[in-house]
Write an enzyme that holds these catalytic residues in place. Structure first.
Site, PDB file in Angstrom:
ATOM      1  N   GLY A  12       0.791  -1.227   0.000  1.00 38.68           N
ATOM      2  CA  GLY A  12       0.000   0.000   0.000  1.00 38.68           C
ATOM      3  C   GLY A  12       0.823   1.276   0.000  1.00 38.68           C
ATOM      4  CB  SER A  13       4.357   2.106  -0.746  1.00 42.36           C
ATOM      5  OG  SER A  13       4.520   1.698  -2.093  1.00 42.36           O
ATOM      6  CG  ASN A  14       2.009   3.332  -5.755  1.00 46.51           C
ATOM      7  OD1 ASN A  14       2.364   4.360  -6.307  1.00 46.51           O
ATOM      8  ND2 ASN A  14       2.624   2.180  -5.927  1.00 46.51           N
ATOM      9  CE  LYS A  92      -6.029 -12.656  -6.724  1.00 46.69           C
ATOM     10  NZ  LYS A  92      -5.534 -13.977  -7.164  1.00 46.69           N
ATOM     11  CG  ASN A 108      -2.922  -0.362 -12.872  1.00 45.30           C
ATOM     12  OD1 ASN A 108      -2.797  -0.563 -11.664  1.00 45.30           O
ATOM     13  ND2 ASN A 108      -2.184  -0.978 -13.787  1.00 45.30           N
ATOM     14  CG  HIS A 110       2.777  -1.225 -15.815  1.00 49.87           C
ATOM     15  ND1 HIS A 110       2.501  -2.526 -15.451  1.00 49.87           N
ATOM     16  CD2 HIS A 110       3.841  -1.272 -16.657  1.00 49.87           C
ATOM     17  CE1 HIS A 110       3.361  -3.329 -16.067  1.00 49.87           C
ATOM     18  NE2 HIS A 110       4.179  -2.600 -16.805  1.00 49.87           N
ATOM     19  CG  ASP A 151      -0.326  -3.403 -17.662  1.00 56.03           C
ATOM     20  OD1 ASP A 151       0.401  -4.407 -17.626  1.00 56.03           O
ATOM     21  OD2 ASP A 151      -0.871  -2.912 -16.660  1.00 56.03           O
ATOM     22  CD  GLU A 180       5.407   2.221  -8.882  1.00 54.43           C
ATOM     23  OE1 GLU A 180       4.429   1.914  -8.194  1.00 54.43           O
ATOM     24  OE2 GLU A 180       6.267   1.401  -9.249  1.00 54.43           O
TER      25      GLU A 180
HETATM   26  C1  GRF Z   1       3.997  -1.083  -7.407  1.00 54.63           C
HETATM   27  O1  GRF Z   1       5.244  -1.491  -7.880  1.00 54.63           O
HETATM   28  C2  GRF Z   1       3.107  -0.802  -8.565  1.00 54.63           C
HETATM   29  O2  GRF Z   1       3.783  -0.317  -9.697  1.00 54.63           O
HETATM   30  C3  GRF Z   1       2.542  -2.140  -8.883  1.00 54.63           C
HETATM   31  O3  GRF Z   1       2.409  -2.812  -7.647  1.00 54.63           O
HETATM   32  C4  GRF Z   1       3.257  -2.197  -6.702  1.00 54.63           C
HETATM   33  C5  GRF Z   1       2.391  -1.638  -5.622  1.00 54.63           C
HETATM   34  O4  GRF Z   1       3.100  -1.481  -4.483  1.00 54.63           O
HETATM   35  N1  GRF Z   1       1.266  -1.987  -9.549  1.00 54.63           N
HETATM   36  P1  GRF Z   1       2.329  -0.863  -3.204  1.00 54.63           P
HETATM   37  O5  GRF Z   1       1.363  -1.907  -2.715  1.00 54.63           O
HETATM   38  O6  GRF Z   1       1.613   0.391  -3.672  1.00 54.63           O
HETATM   39  O7  GRF Z   1       3.425  -0.569  -2.243  1.00 54.63           O
END
Ligand code: GRF
Length: 203
Positions: A12-14, A92, A108, A110, A151, A180
């Site tokens: 969940g870092s994003n 998924k 999304n 990528h 994608d 990201e």
């Molecule tokens: C990231 O590398 C993103 O590009 C990919 O999955 C990873 C997500 O990491 N779709 P996080 O769960 O957001 O840390």
């Protein structure tokens, strides 16, 4: 106002980067209304709960078929007033019924510069291994709209990073992940601003 549901399967870092940007007032016309994960132990659910946000474990495995799973996802999104979906490490496939109900309202991220190094099977370290094997001198991340293919949808924003001599898939992955965390909040901010722009209101 973007009322966003974030779907994730991992750390969940994003999601954390997006939430922090919103909490700091950098994305005024957006809020997180719900977090969904197919993985009951995923870090993304913990981050949501720690921020008093609805955090729901929903997995296809809990349902007899995809249609009943999709119906439950759609009902949950509706119950939380969601009008936009951000996939953030969601591993998924989004059920076609959800893609259809949220046409051009799902994005999304990528970890590569699409259209290269994307598509079915291209996720995680495989992406960075492919970039290194290609000899490319740049990589990066892409935020794009989601359609029925992996994608494949219209691009929102990209951010490039250098591939450095001696890079391993892990060192490249780490550099891309940092990109990201800048890119996703910026992409959502641009969409949120566009949605509130006078031009958008007119058409
Ligand atoms: C990231 O590398 C993103 O590009 C990919 O999955 C990873 C997500 O990491 N779709 P996080 O769960 O957001 O840390």
């Amino acid at each position: 106002m973007l009322s966003i549901a974030v779907f994730g399967s991992g750390a969940g870092s994003n999601f954390r980067a997006i939430l922090t940007a919103i909490q700091q007032g950098n994305i005024p016309a957006a809020r997180i209304s719900l977090v969904i994960s197919n993985n009951s132990g995923a870090g993304i659910l913990g981050i949501a709960r720690a921020n008093a946000l609805p955090a729901i474990h929903l997995s296809q495995k809990q349902f007899p078929d995809e249609r009943s799973f999709a119906d439950t996802v759609l009902a949950t999104l509706r119950d939380h007033g969601v009008n936009f979906i951000a996939l953030a490490g969601y591993m998924k496939r989004v059920p076609p019924a959800v893609v259809a109900a949220y046409r051009d309202r799902i994005i999304n991220i990528h970890p590569a510069l699409l259209p290269r190094f994307g598509g079915a099977g291209m996720f995680g370290m495989r992406v960075h291994e492919a970039v290194l094997a290609s000899g490319e001198k740049t990589s990066g991340a892409t935020v794009h709209y989601v359609d029925e293919e992996y994608d494949h949808g219209r691009m929102v924003l990209q951010l490039t990073v250098p591939v450095l001599p001696g890079d391993t898939p892990e060192s490249l992955a780490s550099r891309v992940l940092a990109a990201e965390h800048e890119l996703y909040p910026a992409a959502i901010g641009r969409i949120a601003r566009d949605e509130t722009s006078p031009e958008h209101q007119r058409n």
